[in-house]
Structures are given as C-alpha cells and as structure tokens.
Design a protein around this motif. Sequence first.
Motif, short mmCIF file in Angstrom:
data_model
loop_
_atom_site.label_atom_id
_atom_site.label_comp_id
_atom_site.label_asym_id
_atom_site.label_seq_id
_atom_site.Cartn_x
_atom_site.Cartn_y
_atom_site.Cartn_z
N CYS A 102 3.38 3.67 -2.81
CA CYS A 102 2.56 4.63 -3.53
C CYS A 102 3.36 5.93 -3.72
CB CYS A 102 1.27 4.93 -2.75
SG CYS A 102 0.11 6.01 -3.63
N LEU A 103 3.16 6.58 -4.86
CA LEU A 103 3.77 7.88 -5.11
C LEU A 103 2.91 8.94 -4.41
CD1 LEU A 103 4.46 7.30 -8.91
CD2 LEU A 103 6.21 7.44 -7.12
N TYR A 104 3.18 9.14 -3.11
CA TYR A 104 2.33 10.00 -2.29
C TYR A 104 3.20 10.91 -1.42
CZ TYR A 104 -2.26 11.20 -0.47
OH TYR A 104 -3.42 11.89 -0.18
N PRO A 105 2.72 12.11 -1.09
CA PRO A 105 3.47 13.02 -0.21
C PRO A 105 3.62 12.48 1.21
CG PRO A 105 1.82 14.23 -1.49
CD PRO A 105 1.52 12.76 -1.66
N HIS A 106 4.28 13.28 2.05
CA HIS A 106 4.54 12.89 3.44
C HIS A 106 3.27 13.08 4.27
CE1 HIS A 106 8.69 12.81 2.19
NE2 HIS A 106 8.67 14.09 1.89
N GLN A 107 2.55 11.98 4.48
CA GLN A 107 1.26 12.02 5.17
C GLN A 107 1.06 10.67 5.86
OE1 GLN A 107 -1.88 13.90 2.99
NE2 GLN A 107 -3.48 12.66 3.91
N ASP A 108 0.45 10.68 7.04
CA ASP A 108 0.39 9.45 7.82
C ASP A 108 -0.78 8.53 7.48
OD1 ASP A 108 -1.65 10.93 8.95
OD2 ASP A 108 -0.86 10.90 11.01
N LEU A 109 -1.79 9.03 6.77
CA LEU A 109 -2.95 8.21 6.38
C LEU A 109 -3.56 8.84 5.14
CD1 LEU A 109 -4.77 5.79 7.51
CD2 LEU A 109 -6.27 7.60 8.39
N TYR A 110 -3.89 8.00 4.14
CA TYR A 110 -4.44 8.57 2.91
C TYR A 110 -5.30 7.56 2.16
CZ TYR A 110 -0.15 6.41 1.00
OH TYR A 110 0.87 5.54 0.68
N LEU A 111 -6.15 8.11 1.31
CA LEU A 111 -7.08 7.34 0.50
C LEU A 111 -6.70 7.52 -0.96
CD1 LEU A 111 -9.66 5.69 1.27
CD2 LEU A 111 -10.98 7.77 0.72
N VAL A 112 -6.51 6.41 -1.71
CA VAL A 112 -6.12 6.49 -3.12
C VAL A 112 -6.81 5.37 -3.91
CG1 VAL A 112 -3.86 7.58 -2.86
CG2 VAL A 112 -4.07 5.10 -2.68
N PRO A 113 -6.93 5.55 -5.22
CA PRO A 113 -7.39 4.43 -6.05
C PRO A 113 -6.42 3.26 -5.93
CG PRO A 113 -7.50 6.50 -7.27
CD PRO A 113 -6.76 6.79 -6.00
N ALA A 114 -6.96 2.06 -5.91
CA ALA A 114 -6.11 0.87 -5.77
C ALA A 114 -5.10 0.76 -6.89
CB ALA A 114 -6.99 -0.38 -5.73
N SER A 115 -5.41 1.34 -8.05
CA SER A 115 -4.49 1.28 -9.20
C SER A 115 -3.21 2.06 -8.96
CB SER A 115 -5.19 1.83 -10.44
OG SER A 115 -5.59 3.18 -10.25
N GLN A 116 -3.19 2.92 -7.92
CA GLN A 116 -2.00 3.73 -7.65
C GLN A 116 -1.02 3.06 -6.68
OE1 GLN A 116 -2.33 7.88 -6.83
NE2 GLN A 116 -4.06 8.18 -8.21
N VAL A 117 -1.39 1.94 -6.09
CA VAL A 117 -0.48 1.28 -5.16
C VAL A 117 0.03 -0.01 -5.78
CG1 VAL A 117 -1.71 2.26 -3.19
CG2 VAL A 117 -2.22 -0.08 -3.92
N ILE A 118 1.23 -0.41 -5.36
CA ILE A 118 1.83 -1.66 -5.80
C ILE A 118 2.24 -2.45 -4.56
CG2 ILE A 118 3.69 -2.75 -7.11
CD1 ILE A 118 3.87 -0.34 -8.86
N GLU A 119 1.83 -3.69 -4.50
CA GLU A 119 2.18 -4.54 -3.36
C GLU A 119 3.68 -4.80 -3.35
OE1 GLU A 119 1.19 -9.03 -1.62
OE2 GLU A 119 -0.16 -8.09 -3.08
N LEU A 120 4.29 -4.67 -2.16
CA LEU A 120 5.71 -4.98 -2.03
C LEU A 120 5.94 -6.47 -2.31
CD1 LEU A 120 5.75 -2.16 -0.73
CD2 LEU A 120 7.30 -3.06 1.01
N PRO A 121 6.87 -6.81 -3.20
CA PRO A 121 7.10 -8.23 -3.50
C PRO A 121 7.72 -8.99 -2.33
CG PRO A 121 8.69 -6.84 -4.65
CD PRO A 121 7.68 -5.92 -4.05
#
Length: 345
Positions: A102-121
């Motif tokens: 995910c294109l996210y800052p340095h943080q240990d836990l976060y909540l985002v829309p599922a559309s913003q994450v990509i599963e590692l192949p």
Amino acid sequence: MRTSRALWTISPSKCEIRKETINLALGSDEVLVRTLWSGVSRGTESIVVRGGVPESEHQRMRGPNQGGDFSFPVKYGYSSVGIIEAIGSQVKNLRLGVKVFCLYPHQDLYLVPASQVIELPDQTSTAEERAVLTPNMETALNVIWDAGVSAGDKICVVGGGVVGLLIAFLCVRTPGCQVVLKDPQPRTEQCKALGIHIFNNQNEFDIVIHASGNPAGLADCLSLASDEAIIVEASWHANQLCLLPLGQDFHVRRLTIKSSQVGSLPPHKRPRWTYRRRLALALSLCCSQDNFALNSLLEHPPLEFDHPEFVQTYLSLFPGRQQEKPSTEKATGLCFRIKYPPLKS
C-alpha cells in the motif's frame, strides 16, 4: 478501538512518534493492515523532513494517504508492506493473513479502502522485503517509457541511488542494450549483482538518464550524449536551481532534455495503462524470484520501529545531518527499510 503509532515530521529535521486511534468498525469496503515493513525514500523524504517542498508543489506532492499538510506537521511516506488483519463485509478479492502493498506512510497499523492495497504475487519473506522497492521500481518504469528505450540502445545512467540502479536494471534487460552506471560512489556489489557495467570514460550515448539528485549531474549528462540524443531528467530538485551550459555546441548537436515524473503516465501509455496497472507491474517485478538480485539494494540491518533511538536513526539518513547511526553494524545496501514488531493485543 485500537491504537496505532505513526512517524510525523513536526518541524525542520524534527520527528516524533504519535499515537492514533483506529475504529475497528470497518467500512464494508475497508481492510485493516498490520505493517511488516516500510521503505524510506531518502531523496523525497529528505526534502519533506527539512521543509523543502516548494509552496507551489504542496498539493501535487501530497501522498495518497498523507496526514497533515506541508510543511508541518506532516505524516509522509508511500511504501508499506503489511498483512491483512480484518476485512470489510463487501471485500471479495482479499482474505485474512494475505500480505499486501500500500502507498502509506510509516505507521504500524492502518485502515484503508481495499482498492488501495495490492496482494503480493509472492508471499515469501524475501519477496515481502523486496516489495518496499515498488515505488522506486514504478519510477524506473516511467523513466524508461519516457526515454523510449529500445533494443540495442547505448545508455548511461548518471546517479547510482536506488532509482538509478533500478533504471539501469530495467535497461540491461532490454535486448542488445549497452548500459553503464556513472556515480562517484562505488556501486561494485550492486552493479555486479544486477549485471550493470560501471562507467569507464565512455561517451556518445543514445540515451542519458539523470538520477543523481544533484543539479551538477544534469550538466554532466550533456557531455555524455551523442548528437541528436535524448537526456532524461529523472531527479526532482525541489527549489534548487540547475545551471546548464546551453551555449557552445548544445544547439548544433540538437540534444533533447526531457523531464520524467512518476505522477503522470507517459502520453503514449495513457490510452491503455492505469496507475494501478503500473503499480502492479512494479510490485511483480520486485517480488519475482527471478529478480532475487534486487536484494543487493536492501540495507542491512533494517531500522527497528520499536528501537528507542528509531527517530534519531531515521533523521540520520538524510544529507546534511552529522549524527551517526546508533547501530555499529556496517551498512551494506542502498534502500533503508523499517521493520515493525508484532503488535501487542
């Protein structure tokens, strides 16, 4: 409710860890991500940390999940690899325990829309570490598209940071290309691992790509280019001036200087490519076991988010700061990563 911790820059060259509260009543399209790794983009983050983002670029420079505003206080970063701990009721293409980017800052836990994450192949531990290179790989892809790299080109990359090495890495894999890297710092280990030749006073290049972040490097590129060659500027200099010798034989040689910026897809790609498609390609290249050599770009040991001197260590990564890293272990790579501990329940 759960508490997360994030790195914030609160004034020039001053950072702190701030706690944030996360509502565990997920939206139907949201996922909760526990961070395993995040990558430090030393070039961009050094500008952010010192407050060097020009006012004219405050909106364009915003990260997808940035907290606060430029200049301060700001929560910045865009390379997070984590594991899904909870899923909204309408999320169908992801499952618990899957590792994602995910294109996210340095943080240990976060909540985002599922559309913003990509599963590692590739879900292996080595692939998850390389996944922090994804934003840099995305930049490198954009650069070679803008440069029009094609089979047989003679290419020089000026600047042997992470982005420069990834650009050269991609160029080397284009059939017949002769690729050299020019950098004042020895990159022998990385060049050997990635199959890149080190500059040895050659010139007359078809394509010269500048990725050093130093304005003087762009002037150097002019002398390396062949007649009618293209010079691609991949560095972002923020508010620094770049002085170029555009007299003498510049016009006679009909050189082209072209900018490349990851915030825009090249015009010839826009009809078919999306930002997500480009991001997914970059992630797959980083995770592929065929590209295990990219491990040579990772710094060892990583920074530890839980270390009592983490903030000091993070600040010591950036140019112009004299303080030493608390770790006495020798640095061996280029991309600094932050390792996150398992969260306490």
